[in-house]
Write an enzyme that holds these catalytic residues in place. Structure first.
Site, PDB file in Angstrom:
ATOM      1  N   HIS A 107      11.905  32.690  20.078  1.00 16.38           N
ATOM      2  CA  HIS A 107      13.154  33.231  19.559  1.00 16.38           C
ATOM      3  C   HIS A 107      14.309  32.409  20.093  1.00 16.38           C
ATOM      4  O   HIS A 107      14.311  32.075  21.276  1.00 16.38           O
ATOM      5  CB  HIS A 107      13.312  34.693  20.008  1.00 16.38           C
ATOM      6  CG  HIS A 107      14.635  35.279  19.637  1.00 16.38           C
ATOM      7  ND1 HIS A 107      14.905  35.733  18.366  1.00 16.38           N
ATOM      8  CD2 HIS A 107      15.778  35.470  20.356  1.00 16.38           C
ATOM      9  CE1 HIS A 107      16.149  36.191  18.323  1.00 16.38           C
ATOM     10  NE2 HIS A 107      16.707  36.043  19.514  1.00 16.38           N
ATOM     11  N   GLY A 152      12.530  21.616 -15.165  1.00 11.10           N
ATOM     12  CA  GLY A 152      12.989  22.301 -13.938  1.00 11.10           C
ATOM     13  C   GLY A 152      11.846  22.499 -12.970  1.00 11.10           C
ATOM     14  O   GLY A 152      11.717  23.549 -12.340  1.00 11.10           O
ATOM     15  N   VAL A 195       2.301   5.853  -5.214  1.00 15.88           N
ATOM     16  CA  VAL A 195       3.523   6.521  -5.671  1.00 15.88           C
ATOM     17  C   VAL A 195       4.175   7.258  -4.504  1.00 15.88           C
ATOM     18  O   VAL A 195       5.372   7.145  -4.267  1.00 15.88           O
ATOM     19  CB  VAL A 195       3.193   7.521  -6.816  1.00 15.88           C
ATOM     20  CG1 VAL A 195       4.407   8.386  -7.155  1.00 15.88           C
ATOM     21  CG2 VAL A 195       2.715   6.764  -8.047  1.00 15.88           C
ATOM     22  N   ALA A 210      11.498  14.647 -16.290  1.00 15.53           N
ATOM     23  CA  ALA A 210      10.549  15.014 -15.221  1.00 15.53           C
ATOM     24  C   ALA A 210       9.732  16.195 -15.717  1.00 15.53           C
ATOM     25  O   ALA A 210       9.920  17.331 -15.284  1.00 15.53           O
ATOM     26  CB  ALA A 210      11.315  15.355 -13.942  1.00 15.53           C
ATOM     27  N   LEU A 225       0.841  -1.203   0.000  1.00 15.17           N
ATOM     28  CA  LEU A 225       0.000   0.000   0.000  1.00 15.17           C
ATOM     29  C   LEU A 225       0.877   1.256   0.000  1.00 15.17           C
ATOM     30  O   LEU A 225       2.060   1.193   0.308  1.00 15.17           O
ATOM     31  CB  LEU A 225      -0.879   0.018   1.248  1.00 15.17           C
ATOM     32  CG  LEU A 225      -2.108  -0.880   1.217  1.00 15.17           C
ATOM     33  CD1 LEU A 225      -2.796  -0.842   2.568  1.00 15.17           C
ATOM     34  CD2 LEU A 225      -3.071  -0.462   0.117  1.00 15.17           C
TER      35      LEU A 225
HETATM   36  P1  NAD Z   1       6.059  19.778 -12.812  1.00 20.65           P
HETATM   37  O1  NAD Z   1       4.853  20.120 -13.570  1.00 20.65           O
HETATM   38  O2  NAD Z   1       6.252  20.256 -11.420  1.00 20.65           O
HETATM   39  O3  NAD Z   1       7.347  20.267 -13.622  1.00 20.65           O
HETATM   40  C1  NAD Z   1       7.607  19.901 -14.953  1.00 20.65           C
HETATM   41  C2  NAD Z   1       8.517  20.957 -15.542  1.00 20.65           C
HETATM   42  O4  NAD Z   1       8.922  20.511 -16.813  1.00 20.65           O
HETATM   43  C3  NAD Z   1       7.826  22.303 -15.733  1.00 20.65           C
HETATM   44  O5  NAD Z   1       8.659  23.293 -15.200  1.00 20.65           O
HETATM   45  C4  NAD Z   1       7.689  22.415 -17.251  1.00 20.65           C
HETATM   46  O6  NAD Z   1       7.756  23.737 -17.701  1.00 20.65           O
HETATM   47  C5  NAD Z   1       8.871  21.605 -17.724  1.00 20.65           C
HETATM   48  N1  NAD Z   1       8.743  21.007 -19.043  1.00 20.65           N
HETATM   49  C6  NAD Z   1       7.638  20.449 -19.597  1.00 20.65           C
HETATM   50  N2  NAD Z   1       7.933  19.948 -20.818  1.00 20.65           N
HETATM   51  C7  NAD Z   1       9.257  20.182 -21.019  1.00 20.65           C
HETATM   52  C8  NAD Z   1      10.161  19.891 -22.087  1.00 20.65           C
HETATM   53  N3  NAD Z   1       9.763  19.223 -23.159  1.00 20.65           N
HETATM   54  N4  NAD Z   1      11.453  20.282 -21.966  1.00 20.65           N
HETATM   55  C9  NAD Z   1      11.867  20.947 -20.838  1.00 20.65           C
HETATM   56  N5  NAD Z   1      11.056  21.242 -19.818  1.00 20.65           N
HETATM   57  C10 NAD Z   1       9.770  20.864 -19.902  1.00 20.65           C
HETATM   58  O7  NAD Z   1       6.159  18.196 -12.908  1.00 20.65           O
HETATM   59  P2  NAD Z   1       7.129  17.170 -12.171  1.00 20.65           P
HETATM   60  O8  NAD Z   1       8.284  17.856 -11.549  1.00 20.65           O
HETATM   61  O9  NAD Z   1       7.388  16.093 -13.169  1.00 20.65           O
HETATM   62  O10 NAD Z   1       6.194  16.627 -11.022  1.00 20.65           O
HETATM   63  C11 NAD Z   1       5.001  15.918 -11.357  1.00 20.65           C
HETATM   64  C12 NAD Z   1       3.926  16.117 -10.331  1.00 20.65           C
HETATM   65  O11 NAD Z   1       4.297  15.558  -9.106  1.00 20.65           O
HETATM   66  C13 NAD Z   1       3.614  17.573 -10.105  1.00 20.65           C
HETATM   67  O12 NAD Z   1       2.229  17.730 -10.005  1.00 20.65           O
HETATM   68  C14 NAD Z   1       4.276  17.868  -8.807  1.00 20.65           C
HETATM   69  O13 NAD Z   1       3.620  18.899  -8.093  1.00 20.65           O
HETATM   70  C15 NAD Z   1       4.175  16.530  -8.093  1.00 20.65           C
HETATM   71  N6  NAD Z   1       5.285  16.419  -7.165  1.00 20.65           N
HETATM   72  C16 NAD Z   1       5.226  17.132  -6.012  1.00 20.65           C
HETATM   73  C17 NAD Z   1       6.284  17.081  -5.141  1.00 20.65           C
HETATM   74  C18 NAD Z   1       6.233  17.852  -3.874  1.00 20.65           C
HETATM   75  O14 NAD Z   1       5.152  18.232  -3.453  1.00 20.65           O
HETATM   76  N7  NAD Z   1       7.360  18.158  -3.266  1.00 20.65           N
HETATM   77  C19 NAD Z   1       7.408  16.322  -5.424  1.00 20.65           C
HETATM   78  C20 NAD Z   1       7.432  15.636  -6.601  1.00 20.65           C
HETATM   79  C21 NAD Z   1       6.362  15.687  -7.459  1.00 20.65           C
END
Ligand code: NAD
Length: 477
Positions: free
Chosen positions: A450, A188, A49, A275, A46
């Site tokens: 503090h 990024g 992701v 990513a 369980l």
């Molecule tokens: P994301 O949407 O946060 O970021 C993807 C990035 O890739 C964006 O900045 C986008 O502009 C860029 N991008 C898209 N296509 C591209 C391309 N062809 N070339 C270069 N850049 C490109 O997605 P993620 O980082 O893959 O995360 C996926 C999901 O998982 C999101 O919803 C995120 O919020 C969630 N997540 C959250 C956390 C957290 O809360 N700390 C951690 C990991 C993932």
């Protein structure tokens, strides 16, 4: 894993499809409210992701990265530990022990609640039946109510050589099989930047390529700037406004071509992490057999009570829309369960906070400045630079910042952003303030301990009320 339901066909009051944070929370809440619950999960553990290949293992590795970075940085202040000796197998098994502990905890929470857990892949075959395929065979479960919590998966770019083991998604990156000498991260966003932090600490040379003109595009630029300034010094390259046009598998590595006004020449990397976001699994659960509406992108539209177009079927988490965050799924899971149990519950949270667990962390909630400007909302802004925070300086860090946005006239908190170590923990106070309708004075006049980083939120509100003494702004009220 428990599997009490032995008969090939069975009936339940509530069927939950998917055992991630949203799904197991929905199942637990429904059981606590007296419902008979079957939870269907395709994997033998369980947690989905988040627990298995997302939030939790990444946080374990980020903690390791933090220790390595802090030890290295403290050499400048008189304490030298020497170069870290890395044992990848040990690091991996430590990370796995963290997730395993939580998996075990979930199994006992399931048993305590007498929830029937069925391992297998489920899909709808009608508006009241889910068929589950597993190694033991096929079974059909009839339900009165269903909660779909089937999540999302990483977006793949079809033209990339997706069968090359050097082309990674976030799960591959978390598997920690090798430490590539040169790692390119495409995207990024949050995953890209968190994994960059981990692999940089492990010794990889990092390059990031991002389509937009800033890292973490959804976040105000002043909040990402301290992170960008720090990683600019650590990483080989951060290419903004650039896209990858092709990746070619070669013996020596992956040959990557780029496009954009600032695009570099073609370069070879030992591994590439893609990513670029996640896609909902709405089209993978036989929704059409039940008549559940799924949109073009694979999201399942729901109302404020998490109901799909069918009044007895609910959906929660990544599959219903962005942001794809575990804490949103958990909140929605409770609503769905409560509505099924006859409660008058609905989604009425005022904000869903976001956190990038990078170094420094970046966290924000409520309205961003960009959104306030777009929506023509007038606001007063209070910014407190952590260079004036005794606690931050005693951690050897000065780049952080806390920002609050207050509604003009009322002073009510409408947004906040924090960048710096532990920003993700600190943002919770701003969330509570927003939910409680607090104004700047409410926070400014609450005594914060503090020296802590939590003081920086109070100081930012004191900038708004004009009562700050830890900065000199040349005005007094
Ligand atoms: P994301 O949407 O946060 O970021 C993807 C990035 O890739 C964006 O900045 C986008 O502009 C860029 N991008 C898209 N296509 C591209 C391309 N062809 N070339 C270069 N850049 C490109 O997605 P993620 O980082 O893959 O995360 C996926 C999901 O998982 C999101 O919803 C995120 O919020 C969630 N997540 C959250 C956390 C957290 O809360 N700390 C951690 C990991 C993932």
């Amino acid at each position: 894993m428990t599997d009490k339901a032995a008969s090939p066909n069975e009936q339940t009051e509530v069927l939950v499809l998917g055992g991630g944070p949203g799904g197991y929370t929905a199942a637990f809440r429904a059981a606590d409210l007296g419902k008979q619950v079957i939870l269907v999960e395709r994997y033998p553990v369980l947690g989905g992701v988040c627990l298995n290949v997302g939030c939790i293992p990444s946080k374990a590795l980020l903690h390791m990265a933090q220790i390595i970075h802090e030890a290295q940085e403290f050499a400048h202040h008189g304490v030298e530990f020497g170069h870290p000796q890395l044992d990848l197998d040990k690091i991996r098994s430590w990370k796995e022990s963290v997730t395993k502990g939580l998996n075990t905890g979930l199994d006992s929470l399931i048993k305590q609640r007498k929830i029937t857990l069925i391992q297998g892949s489920g899909h709808f075959i009608s508006a009241n039946e889910v068929q589950v395929e597993s190694a033991e065979g096929t079974r059909v479960i009839r339900f009165d109510n269903a909660i779909i919590a089937a999540g999302s998966q990483p977006t793949k770019i079809p033209v990339f050589p997706n069968d090359d083991p050097r082309l990674w998604d976030s799960t591959d990156a978390l598997n920690l099989q090798t430490i590539p000498e040169k790692l390119l991260i495409v995207g990024g966003g949050i995953i890209g930047l968190e994994m960059a932090t981990v692999y940089h600490a492990l010794g990889s040379k990092i390059s990031i390529v991002e389509l937009m003109d800033q890292i973490i595009p959804g976040c105000d630029k002043d909040l990402t700037r301290p992170l960008q300034n720090r990683i600019k010094k650590q990483y080989d390259n951060i290419w903004l406004e650039t896209r990858v046009t092709a990746i070619e598998s070669q013996e020596e590595g992956l040959k990557v071509s780029f496009e954009g006004s600032k695009a570099p020449e073609t370069e070879v990397f030992n591994a590439v992490l893609v990513a670029v976001g996640r896609r909902p699994n709405g089209k993978k659960i036989g929704a059409e057999n039940a008549g559940i509406e799924v949109n073009e992108q694979g999201f399942i539209p729901v109302d404020k009570q998490q109901r799909t177009n069918l009044p007895h079927i609910f959906a929660i988490g990544d599959i219903v829309g962005n942001p794809m965050l575990a804490h949103k799924a958990v909140y929605e899971g409770k609503i769905a369960a409560e509505v099924i149990a006859g409660h008058k519950a609905a989604f009425d949270a005022m904000t869903i906070p976001s956190v990038a667990y990078t170094d420094p962390e970046v966290a924000w909630m409520g309205l961003s400045e960009n959104q306030a400007k777009e929506q023509g909302i007038e606001y007063d802004k209070g910014v407190f630079p952590w260079a004036a925070s005794g606690r931050s300086l005693s951690m050897g860090r000065s780049e952080g910042m806390t920002k609050v946005l207050c509604e003009k006239g009322t002073g009510r908190i409408i947004g906040a952003g924090i960048v710096g170590p532990h920003a993700g923990d600190l943002i919770a106070e701003a969330v509570l303030a927003l939910e409680m309708g607090a104004d700047a004075e409410d926070i400014a006049l609450s005594i914060h301990p503090h020296p802590t980083l939590s003081e920086t939120l109070a100081f930012a509100t004191e900038v708004v009320t004009g009562t700050i003494t830890d900065l000199y702004l040349g005005k007094k009220r």
